[in-house]
Design an enzyme around this catalytic site. Structure first.
Site, PDB file in Angstrom:
ATOM      1  N   ARG A 123      -3.157  10.623  -3.889  1.00  0.00           N
ATOM      2  CA  ARG A 123      -3.920   9.417  -4.038  1.00  0.00           C
ATOM      3  C   ARG A 123      -4.402   9.421  -2.422  1.00  0.00           C
ATOM      4  O   ARG A 123      -4.475   9.946  -1.522  1.00  0.00           O
ATOM      5  CB  ARG A 123      -3.074   8.226  -3.771  1.00  0.00           C
ATOM      6  CG  ARG A 123      -1.547   8.150  -2.472  1.00  0.00           C
ATOM      7  CD  ARG A 123      -0.741   6.524  -3.022  1.00  0.00           C
ATOM      8  NE  ARG A 123      -0.380   6.709  -1.179  1.00  0.00           N
ATOM      9  CZ  ARG A 123       0.974   6.103  -1.555  1.00  0.00           C
ATOM     10  NH1 ARG A 123       1.418   5.113  -2.056  1.00  0.00           N
ATOM     11  NH2 ARG A 123       2.194   6.392  -0.562  1.00  0.00           N
ATOM     12  N   ASN A 161      -4.982  -0.278   0.215  1.00  0.00           N
ATOM     13  CA  ASN A 161      -3.700  -0.610   0.335  1.00  0.00           C
ATOM     14  C   ASN A 161      -3.704   1.010   1.514  1.00  0.00           C
ATOM     15  O   ASN A 161      -3.535   1.819   1.348  1.00  0.00           O
ATOM     16  CB  ASN A 161      -3.472   0.414  -1.203  1.00  0.00           C
ATOM     17  CG  ASN A 161      -1.590  -0.126  -0.844  1.00  0.00           C
ATOM     18  OD1 ASN A 161      -1.556  -1.314  -0.986  1.00  0.00           O
ATOM     19  ND2 ASN A 161      -0.140   1.254  -0.601  1.00  0.00           N
ATOM     20  N   GLU A 162      -2.990   0.246   2.062  1.00  0.00           N
ATOM     21  CA  GLU A 162      -2.354   0.543   3.419  1.00  0.00           C
ATOM     22  C   GLU A 162      -3.227   2.016   3.742  1.00  0.00           C
ATOM     23  O   GLU A 162      -3.481   3.405   4.152  1.00  0.00           O
ATOM     24  CB  GLU A 162      -1.280   1.675   3.136  1.00  0.00           C
ATOM     25  CG  GLU A 162      -0.264   0.123   2.863  1.00  0.00           C
ATOM     26  CD  GLU A 162       1.927   1.531   3.102  1.00  0.00           C
ATOM     27  OE1 GLU A 162       1.395   3.093   3.424  1.00  0.00           O
ATOM     28  OE2 GLU A 162       2.861   1.259   3.209  1.00  0.00           O
ATOM     29  N   GLU A 319       5.656  -4.575   1.846  1.00  0.00           N
ATOM     30  CA  GLU A 319       5.878  -4.394   1.300  1.00  0.00           C
ATOM     31  C   GLU A 319       7.108  -4.010   2.418  1.00  0.00           C
ATOM     32  O   GLU A 319       7.175  -3.838   3.521  1.00  0.00           O
ATOM     33  CB  GLU A 319       5.861  -2.840   1.087  1.00  0.00           C
ATOM     34  CG  GLU A 319       4.227  -3.372  -0.117  1.00  0.00           C
ATOM     35  CD  GLU A 319       4.011  -0.834  -0.309  1.00  0.00           C
ATOM     36  OE1 GLU A 319       4.847  -0.565   0.464  1.00  0.00           O
ATOM     37  OE2 GLU A 319       2.103  -1.118  -0.026  1.00  0.00           O
ATOM     38  N   TRP A 327      11.317   8.893  -0.309  1.00  0.00           N
ATOM     39  CA  TRP A 327       9.619   9.988   1.410  1.00  0.00           C
ATOM     40  C   TRP A 327      10.528  10.495   2.283  1.00  0.00           C
ATOM     41  O   TRP A 327       9.685  10.891   3.453  1.00  0.00           O
ATOM     42  CB  TRP A 327       9.020   9.520   1.653  1.00  0.00           C
ATOM     43  CG  TRP A 327       8.791   8.028   1.766  1.00  0.00           C
ATOM     44  CD1 TRP A 327       8.052   6.731   1.054  1.00  0.00           C
ATOM     45  CD2 TRP A 327       8.760   7.098   2.879  1.00  0.00           C
ATOM     46  NE1 TRP A 327       8.346   5.396   1.845  1.00  0.00           N
ATOM     47  CE2 TRP A 327       8.761   5.760   3.266  1.00  0.00           C
ATOM     48  CE3 TRP A 327       9.149   7.790   4.453  1.00  0.00           C
ATOM     49  CZ2 TRP A 327       9.471   4.994   4.548  1.00  0.00           C
ATOM     50  CZ3 TRP A 327       9.587   6.960   5.921  1.00  0.00           C
ATOM     51  CH2 TRP A 327       9.285   5.582   5.184  1.00  0.00           C
ATOM     52  N   GLU A 367       7.153   8.316  -7.101  1.00  0.00           N
ATOM     53  CA  GLU A 367       8.090   7.279  -6.709  1.00  0.00           C
ATOM     54  C   GLU A 367       8.807   6.762  -7.469  1.00  0.00           C
ATOM     55  O   GLU A 367       9.960   5.716  -7.284  1.00  0.00           O
ATOM     56  CB  GLU A 367       7.097   6.136  -6.292  1.00  0.00           C
ATOM     57  CG  GLU A 367       6.339   6.771  -4.877  1.00  0.00           C
ATOM     58  CD  GLU A 367       5.608   5.786  -4.406  1.00  0.00           C
ATOM     59  OE1 GLU A 367       4.461   4.942  -5.107  1.00  0.00           O
ATOM     60  OE2 GLU A 367       5.146   5.693  -2.970  1.00  0.00           O
ATOM     61  N   LYS A 368       9.341   7.942  -8.424  1.00  0.00           N
ATOM     62  CA  LYS A 368      10.415   7.457  -9.477  1.00  0.00           C
ATOM     63  C   LYS A 368      11.789   7.682  -8.828  1.00  0.00           C
ATOM     64  O   LYS A 368      13.052   6.523  -9.241  1.00  0.00           O
ATOM     65  CB  LYS A 368      11.073   8.168 -10.150  1.00  0.00           C
ATOM     66  CG  LYS A 368      10.886  10.118 -10.379  1.00  0.00           C
ATOM     67  CD  LYS A 368      10.791  10.321 -11.696  1.00  0.00           C
ATOM     68  CE  LYS A 368      11.074  11.754 -11.561  1.00  0.00           C
ATOM     69  NZ  LYS A 368       9.627  12.295 -10.993  1.00  0.00           N
ATOM     70  N   HIS A 370      12.623   5.566  -5.917  1.00  0.00           N
ATOM     71  CA  HIS A 370      12.293   4.571  -4.596  1.00  0.00           C
ATOM     72  C   HIS A 370      13.163   3.234  -5.298  1.00  0.00           C
ATOM     73  O   HIS A 370      12.443   3.033  -6.491  1.00  0.00           O
ATOM     74  CB  HIS A 370      10.544   4.459  -4.279  1.00  0.00           C
ATOM     75  CG  HIS A 370      10.340   3.725  -2.735  1.00  0.00           C
ATOM     76  ND1 HIS A 370      10.915   2.112  -3.480  1.00  0.00           N
ATOM     77  CD2 HIS A 370       9.903   4.256  -1.803  1.00  0.00           C
ATOM     78  CE1 HIS A 370      10.485   2.465  -1.725  1.00  0.00           C
ATOM     79  NE2 HIS A 370       9.504   2.946  -1.532  1.00  0.00           N
TER      80      HIS A 370
HETATM   81  C1  GLA Z   1       3.325   2.521   0.512  1.00  0.00           C
HETATM   82  C2  GLA Z   1       2.562   2.012  -0.445  1.00  0.00           C
HETATM   83  C3  GLA Z   1       3.732   1.603  -1.558  1.00  0.00           C
HETATM   84  C4  GLA Z   1       4.583   2.908  -1.698  1.00  0.00           C
HETATM   85  C5  GLA Z   1       5.418   2.720  -0.356  1.00  0.00           C
HETATM   86  C6  GLA Z   1       6.756   3.209  -0.526  1.00  0.00           C
HETATM   87  O1  GLA Z   1       4.276   1.757   1.402  1.00  0.00           O
HETATM   88  O2  GLA Z   1       1.671   1.092   0.204  1.00  0.00           O
HETATM   89  O3  GLA Z   1       2.265   2.339  -2.324  1.00  0.00           O
HETATM   90  O4  GLA Z   1       3.845   4.190  -2.122  1.00  0.00           O
HETATM   91  O5  GLA Z   1       4.994   3.263   0.620  1.00  0.00           O
HETATM   92  O6  GLA Z   1       7.766   3.301   0.310  1.00  0.00           O
END
Ligand code: GLA
Ligand code: GLA
Length: 685
Positions: A123, A161-162, A319, A327, A367-368, A370
């Site tokens: 991504r 996002n981020e 978040e 991760w 991320e399964k 997470h």
């Molecule tokens: C970041 C991303 C999320 C996800 C989380 C996992 O914060 O914004 O999409 O990937 O990490 O910890």
């Protein structure tokens, strides 16, 4: 002081203004069949969820090809959420460009310093400076904004996002072009650039802007000012991208607040959030617990800095995790009580929204493993029960929602540019870690039970009785003047090794270190004396130093030596100094002491500044206190940092949340292990 541009908070479509906390998660219904959506909304209501962030990674679903759009599913889920009373923080969906776009336009892909393409498949594979990416992304933003402008579920916009999580440094030709434009704007002409970059060194003089490049893979150390400017530029380039999306949104939906999720956390350092904050309507942050002995201190540090970047006003925890992430090398599950404690520690530092990544744990994808609010095990799980309990706690705490942070008497100055510059290559040591030094000081405050605000450079310091500015490496003349005025005005300044070394162009201050702070501190250093990895030095106060020492000469008669080296090359010379200046003072710590070694030093400096703990002695170090509120009422958040119950004799107030009973003079409060108690009290008691 950085602060959000408007501080408009989430819209409440029903016009309701009663204070409440927002509670929810990233929600990815596009990963699930429709049947699950209905269960999701039922469970969200059960847990007290009132907001979700939607469509963050949905570009490929919304726009399956360049000329087709599929909004049916998004319309349906927006309607369902609205019917369920759940607001939507709607993403612009631009975070991850779809395969059709990267296939047609591979020129949007980032390039590394060594010229490799960053391929799609994960991504955020896009260049912040790509005009082609921007055109496609802004078309999507426009379409989203026009479609959902009037939707009653829409409470805020969530840009991308981020930003910069994976794409902060791009060395492509687009980046080179944008970097040159940025340099033209900063310096005006080539002479100024050549002088700022010190290009007389190593035959680097430029005779045309077109010759200037990002600091790509080079034969030896790239020009340090070029590196520092590239960091400034890279942060700015993403900020400009954020502004470009925001301008589309505010044109189409002027009444809907806009945010994006920052990552004030750990070693994430590429984005100068203190500088970005003014571009959003409210600040949002993502935080994940980092394992290690200071993990809870680090959480508090990040929340504290976020709150001060937000100018002390409420911010949005966009978040964090209910339990393990996926991760880290080893992903630890949270212990019982940690889910709520971690969330409430953010609230203690000013968060008015508590959201998780993510609502329902993914069955497929990277991320399964997470954690989520609804884990693989389903709603019949300890995690979901803890999630529902937290929803209830946040309802109990509603009277505290909206309250600003109440400033502390001490501050810790945090400076992105010093972080960037102090860790560049070809320095006296490659081992220095700026944020770790700052965190160690903060841990010392926590150990002493003394509140401190972590404030970005540029924040007003006058209100603080004591300011610690660790490794304030980049010291423009203006800032040196400000600090001098602060001390002359009665403030107590504390700084450390490798501070006051260079100006904004990364040129060394001459005549002895620490440059413009020499007179204030009454010291002069001719040569740094960093330590090897296995070298330590002892001080006569019993502490051990690592990483760094300085050969200090005292230059003023009134300098007090607070500690002296007792071993190593500096044995017998000053290690820690303090110079009174009228009612103020300026202190210097020349070695790395770590949190433990700093604690008694800080205790002494705080005592000299007349600052004490607001906590009973037996709770100091075991409990963190954070205070919100202005006017006549304040809220005390008392966070048990330990796995044992802690008594708080003498701490009184109405218990808003936490164990009932206690909180009076005869019946002391007892915090549960890892527990949080929130008291409502008259201000200033
Ligand atoms: C970041 C991303 C999320 C996800 C989380 C996992 O914060 O914004 O999409 O990937 O990490 O910890
Ligand atoms: C080599 C080079 C010099 C200088 C020194 C630094 O000797 O020839 O230009 O870079 O290294 O140690």
């Amino acid at each position: 002081m950085s602060r959000a541009r408007s501080h408009r908070w989430l819209r409440r479509p029903n016009g309701d203004t009663t204070p409440r906390f927002a509670y929810g998660a990233d929600y990815n219904p596009d990963q699930w069949p429709r049947e699950v959506w209905h269960e999701d909304i039922r469970l969200m209501r059960e847990a007290g969820v009132n907001v979700v962030s939607l469509a963050i990674f949905s570009w490929a679903r919304i726009q399956p090809t360049e000329d087709t759009w599929d909004f049916g599913w998004l319309d349906e889920i927006m309607d369902l959420l609205h019917e369920g009373g759940i607001g939507v923080d709607l993403a612009t969906a631009t975070a991850s460009p779809p395969p059709w776009l990267t296939t047609a336009h591979p020129e949007i892909l980032p390039v590394t310093a060594s010229g490799e393409t960053v391929w799609p498949g994960a991504r955020q594979h896009w260049r912040p400076t790509s005009p082609v990416f921007r055109e496609h992304a802004l078309r999507l933003v426009t379409t989203m904004a026009e479609r959902y402008a009037g939707h009653p579920a829409l409470v805020a916009w969530h840009i991308s996002n981020e930003l910069g999580c994976h794409n902060i440094y791009d060395y492509s030709d687009d980046a080179a072009r944008a970097f040159r434009d940025w340099l033209r704007a900063r310096y005006g002409d080539l002479d100024a650039l050549n002088s700022a970059w010190g290009t007389a060194f190593w035959s680097q003089r430029y005779s045309d802007f077109e010759q200037v490049l990002p600091p790509r893979l080079a034969a030896s150390h790239p020009n340090p000012t070029q590196q520092l400017d590239f960091k400034r530029f890279s942060s700015d380039a993403l900020k400009q991208y954020l502004v470009a999306e925001r301008e589309v949104l505010t044109r189409i939906t002027p009444d809907v607040p806009v945010t994006t999720n920052f990552m004030v956390m750990g070693e994430t350092k590429g984005m100068n959030y203190a500088d970005w904050a003014a571009e959003v309507d409210f600040v949002s942050n993502d935080h994940y617990v980092l394992p290690g002995p200071q993990s809870l201190d680090e959480l508090s540090f990040s929340a504290n800095l976020t709150g001060n970047i937000a100018g002390g006003r409420p911010w949005f925890l966009m978040e964090h995790s209910t339990s393990a992430v996926n991760w880290q090398p080893i992903n630890r599950a949270k212990l019982r009580g940690e889910l709520a404690r971690d969330s409430l520690l953010h609230v203690a530092h000013g968060a008015d929204a508590v959201c998780f990544f993510q609502w329902r744990q993914s069955a497929a994808g990277a991320e399964k493993y997470h954690s989520a609010m609804v884990p693989h095990a389903g709603a019949d799980s300890a995690v979901f029960r803890a999630v529902s309990a937290l929803g209830a706690t946040l309802r109990d705490l509603a009277p505290a929602a909206g309250a600003p942070r109440r400033p502390a008497r001490a501050a810790l100055l945090f400076d992105w540019e010093s972080w960037w510059a102090s860790e560049q290559d070809s320095h006296p040591t490659s081992r220095l870690r700026y944020r770790q030094e700052a965190l160690d000081w903060y841990s010392a405050f926590l150990a002493l039970g003394v509140r401190a605000d972590i404030v970005p450079r540029g924040a007003a310091l006058e209100g603080y009785d004591l300011v610690v500015a660790p490794v304030l490496h980049v010291l423009p003349a203006e800032l040196a003047k400000e600090l001098t005025a602060y001390v002359e005005g009665g403030g107590h300044l504390v700084t450390t090794y490798f501070s006051g070394i260079v100006d904004e162009n990364d040129h060394a201050w001459l005549g002895g270190y620490p440059g413009p702070l020499r007179d204030l501190l009454g010291i002069r250093i001719e040569e740094f004396a960093p330590l090897l990895d296995d070298e330590t030095v002892t001080l006569d106060n019993g502490a051990t130093g690592t990483l760094w020492t300085d050969e200090i000469t005292l230059t003023a008669p009134d300098v007090e030596v607070l500690a002296t080296y007792t071993s190593g090359a500096q044995a017998g010379r000053p290690a820690i100094t303090r110079r009174p200046a009228g009612p103020g003072s300026a202190a210097y710590v020349s070695t790395r002491l770590g949190a433990q070694g700093l604690t008694p030093v800080l205790a002494r400096l705080l005592a000299a500044a007349g600052i004490g703990s607001e906590l009973p002695e037996e709770a100091r170090g075991h409990v963190e206190l954070a205070v919100r509120g202005d006017g006549d009422t304040e809220f005390w958040f008392l966070v048990n940092r330990t796995d044992e119950p802690v008594r708080l004799p003498g701490v009184t107030g109405d218990v808003l949340s936490g164990p009932t009973g206690g909180g009076t003079a005869d019946d002391p409060l007892v915090l549960h292990p890892r527990g949080v108690t929130v008291l409502r009290r008259p201000a200033g008691r």
